[in-house]
Design an enzyme around this catalytic site. Structure first.
Site, PDB file in Angstrom:
ATOM      1  CG  PHE A   1      -0.468   0.658   2.507  1.00  0.00           C
ATOM      2  CD1 PHE A   1       0.518  -0.123   3.336  1.00  0.00           C
ATOM      3  CD2 PHE A   1      -0.675   1.886   2.693  1.00  0.00           C
ATOM      4  CE1 PHE A   1       0.958   0.656   4.374  1.00  0.00           C
ATOM      5  CE2 PHE A   1      -0.159   2.522   3.817  1.00  0.00           C
ATOM      6  CZ  PHE A   1       0.651   1.871   4.618  1.00  0.00           C
ATOM      7  CE  LYS A   2       5.581   1.256   4.525  1.00  0.00           C
ATOM      8  NZ  LYS A   2       5.132   0.001   4.813  1.00  0.00           N
ATOM      9  CG  ASP A   3       3.553   0.549  -4.892  1.00  0.00           C
ATOM     10  OD1 ASP A   3       4.400   1.049  -4.482  1.00  0.00           O
ATOM     11  OD2 ASP A   3       3.029  -0.438  -5.126  1.00  0.00           O
TER      12      ASP A   3
ATOM     13  CB  ALA B   1       5.805   6.209  -2.681  1.00  0.00           C
TER      14      ALA B   1
END
Ligand SMILES: *Cc1c(COP(=O)(O)O)cnc(C)c1O
Length: 456
Positions: free
Chosen positions: A110-112, A115
Site C-alpha cells: 500500500f506504500k505505493d 509514494a
C-alpha cells in the site's frame, strides 16, 4: 470556495506553512509533524457524485479539496492519473464484510499509493522552482522499494537508497536494484540502524547543504493525504452511498500513517462507525488504550508482519493531536488527549504471530482468500472487535478490512501455512530475471559522503 488550508506542526513551535512547503520540508523545524489546520468537508451529495467513478477520479476529487489553491485542477488531474494506473479491488468476503486490496501497485504494497503521488507532487513543485532534490532513504525493505519505484524516471529528483546487505529478501532487493536511471542503490555492509545513522548524519552535515537533501519518509504530509483517498473509494464501492450507512474499517498498523489517512477521511465527513487498529506484538498503542499510559517498546519486537515492527509509531503524535492532545517526538505526552473519545472511536488490539498464522489458514479454508501476514492481522483485529462490539458482526453491518501487501511478497510464510505458492502480481513478473545494478559500501560515513560528493 473553501478556505485555504495551512499546515501547523504537532509541536506547535513552528510557523504554519503551505502544502508545498510542508511537502518539500518533510519535518517541521521544531521536529513536529505537519497537520492541516482544518479539513475540507465531504457530504452525502459529494459522496454520491463520486460513487461510480474510477479510483483516480475519486482521488482527484478528494485531492483538489486540499490542493485547489496550490495546483491547477488540470495539472493535478494529470499527476493523479499517472500515479494511480493500477487496480484497487474491493472484494466481498461474506455478507457485508469486505477486503480492500491495496496490493496491486508496482511494489505490491500500500506504500505505493502514498509514494507515487508524493513523488509526482514534489516533481511538480520543484519544476516550478527550477530546483533539484536529492532523496536519501534508508530501508529495511518495503519503503525503499516503494520510494525507488515511485520516483523512478521523475525529473528534478535523484534518489539514493541504502539497505542492509544481509537483511532484505531477494525480491525486495530486486525491486530496487533493477531500476537504474535516477535511482542509485547502495548495499551497506551493516544493519538497518547503520543505514539510518548514515542518512541522518548526511542530513545534518553542512558540507552537503549544496545537495538539497530530503528524506521522503513516512511522516511527510505528502504521504498522509493520499492515504485518505482509498477509504473514500472503498466506501463508494461497498457502501450504500444513497443513504448514510456507517462503516467499520480495520487497519493493520505499524507507523500509523495508514490509519491516520482513514481518520482524516472520517473527520472530513466519511460515514464511519468505528476504526479497528490492529498492531502485531508491538502493542504499545493497545496497551495505552487500556491503561492510559504510553510506553514505547525498545527495541521493537520482531514479528512476521515485519513492516509493522514499530515500537513507537511516529504518527501517534498526529493521532494525539486529532484528539486535542500533544505528544513530542520521543513519545512523551505533553498534553493529554481526550482518551475516552479515542476509545469510543477506535478499538486498538494487538495480534500475536500465532493468531496471524491461524488467520491466514482460517480465512483460506473458509473463504478461499489468501491473506499475507499484515492483512491477516487486520482481519484478525476485525474478528476480535466482533467479540467486543458484537453488533459490528451483524449481517447488515458494513465492515472493510485493509490488505496492505500482496501474498507473493511473503512466499515462504504462505507456503508454510497453506501450502500454496502465491502467483506473482503483474508488476512483479519477470523481476527474478532482470539485471541488477547496485554498489557495495562499508559502514563508514567518510566513504558515504565521498560517494555523494562525487556523484551529485
Ligand atoms: C508499512 C506497512 C504497514 C504499516 O503501515 P503504517 O502506515 O506504518 O501503519 C502495514 N503493512 C505493510 C505491508 C506495510 O508495508
Amino acid at each position: 470556495m473553501i478556505r485555504k488550508i495551512s499546515y501547523f506542526s504537532t509541536n506547535r513551535k513552528a510557523d504554519k506553512v503551505s502544502f508545498r512547503e510542508a511537502l518539500l520540508k518533510g519535518l517541521a523545524p521544531d521536529h513536529g509533524l505537519y497537520m492541516p489546520d482544518h479539513l475540507p468537508g465531504i457530504d452525502e451529495a459529494f459522496i454520491q457524485s463520486i460513487s461510480r467513478k474510477n479510483y483516480h477520479e475519486v482521488a482527484f476529487e478528494t485531492a483538489r479539496l486540499f490542493l485547489h489553491s496550490e495546483i491547477k485542477d488540470a495539472d493535478l488531474f494529470e499527476l493523479i492519473k499517472d500515479a494511480y494506473d493500477f487496480e484497487v479491488p474491493v472484494e466481498n468476503i461474506y455478507e457485508r464484510k469486505y477486503i480492500l486490496r491495496l496490493d496491486q501497485g508496482p511494489t505490491a504494497s500500500f506504500k505505493d499509493f502514498a509514494a507515487r503521488l508524493m513523488g509526482r507532487l514534489m516533481q511538480y513543485f520543484l519544476k516550478l522552482e527550477e530546483r533539484n532534490l536529492l532523496i536519501l532513504t534508508a530501508t529495511s525493505g518495503d519503503t525503499g522499494s516503494a520510494i525507488a519505484n515511485a520516483f523512478y524516471g521523475l525529473d528534478n529528483i535523484q534518489v539514493v537508497v541504502l539497505y542492509p546487505e544481509k537483511e532484505v529478501t531477494s525480491r525486495q532487493r530486486r525491486q530496487m536494484t533493477t531500476l537504474r536511471k535516477n535511482i542509485r542503490i547502495i548495499a551497506l555492509n551493516g544493519k538497518f540502524d547503520d543505514c539510518q545513522a548514515l542518512v541522518k548524519k548526511a542530513f545534518s552535515d553542512p558540507g552537503l547543504d549544496h545537495l538539497n537533501l530530503s528524506s521522503a519518509n513516512s511522516i511527510n504530509i505528502g504521504r498522509l493525504i493520499p492515504q485518505s483517498f482509498y477509504y473514500i473509494y472503498a466506501y463508494c464501492r461497498a457502501g450504500h452511498t444513497d443513504h448514510p450507512e456507517k462503516t467499520v474499517f480495520s487497519v493493520p498498523s505499524g507507523n500509523f500513517g495508514n490509519v491516520m489517512g482513514g481518520l482524516l477521511a472520517w473527520r472530513m465527513g466519511l460515514p464511519v462507525k468505528r476504526f479497528v487498529i490492529a498492531t502485531n506484538e508491538n502493542d504499545e498503542v493497545p496497551v495505552y488504550w487500556q491503561s492510559g499510559s504510553y510506553k514505547t517498546i525498545v527495541p521493537s519486537r520482531n514479528c512476521i508482519s515485519s513492516a509493522m515492527n514499530v515500537g513507537h509509531p511516529s504518527n501517534m503524535a498526529r493521532v494525539v493531536t486529532l484528539y486535542g492532545g500533544m505528544m513530542d517526538e520521543a513519545g512523551n505526552i505533553v498534553k493529554e488527549p481526550d482518551i475516552e473519545q479515542m476509545r469510543k472511536d477506535i478499538y486498538a488490539v494487538s495480534i500475536s504471530d500465532k493468531k496471524t498464522v491461524e488467520t491466514i489458514a482460517g480465512v483460506y479454508n473458509k473463504h478461499q482468500i489468501i491473506l499475507e501476514p499484515h492483512g491477516a492481522a487486520g482481519w484478525a483485529g476485525l474478528m476480535e472487535n466482533f467479540s467486543v462490539n458484537p453488533e459490528d458482526a451483524d449481517p447488515g453491518q458494513l465492515c472493510i478490512s485493509l490488505e496492505t501487501a500482496h501474498p507473493a511478497k511473503f512466499p515462504d510464510e504462505i507456503r508454510r501455512v497453506i501450502g500454496i505458492d502465491p502467483e506473482l502480481p503483474p508488476a512483479m513478473k519477470g523481476l527474478d530475471q532482470r539485471k541488477e545494478t547496485f554498489m557495495r559500501l562499508d559502514n563508514d560515513y567518510k566513504l558515504f559522503k565521498e560517494f555523494l560528493k562525487d556523484n551529485y
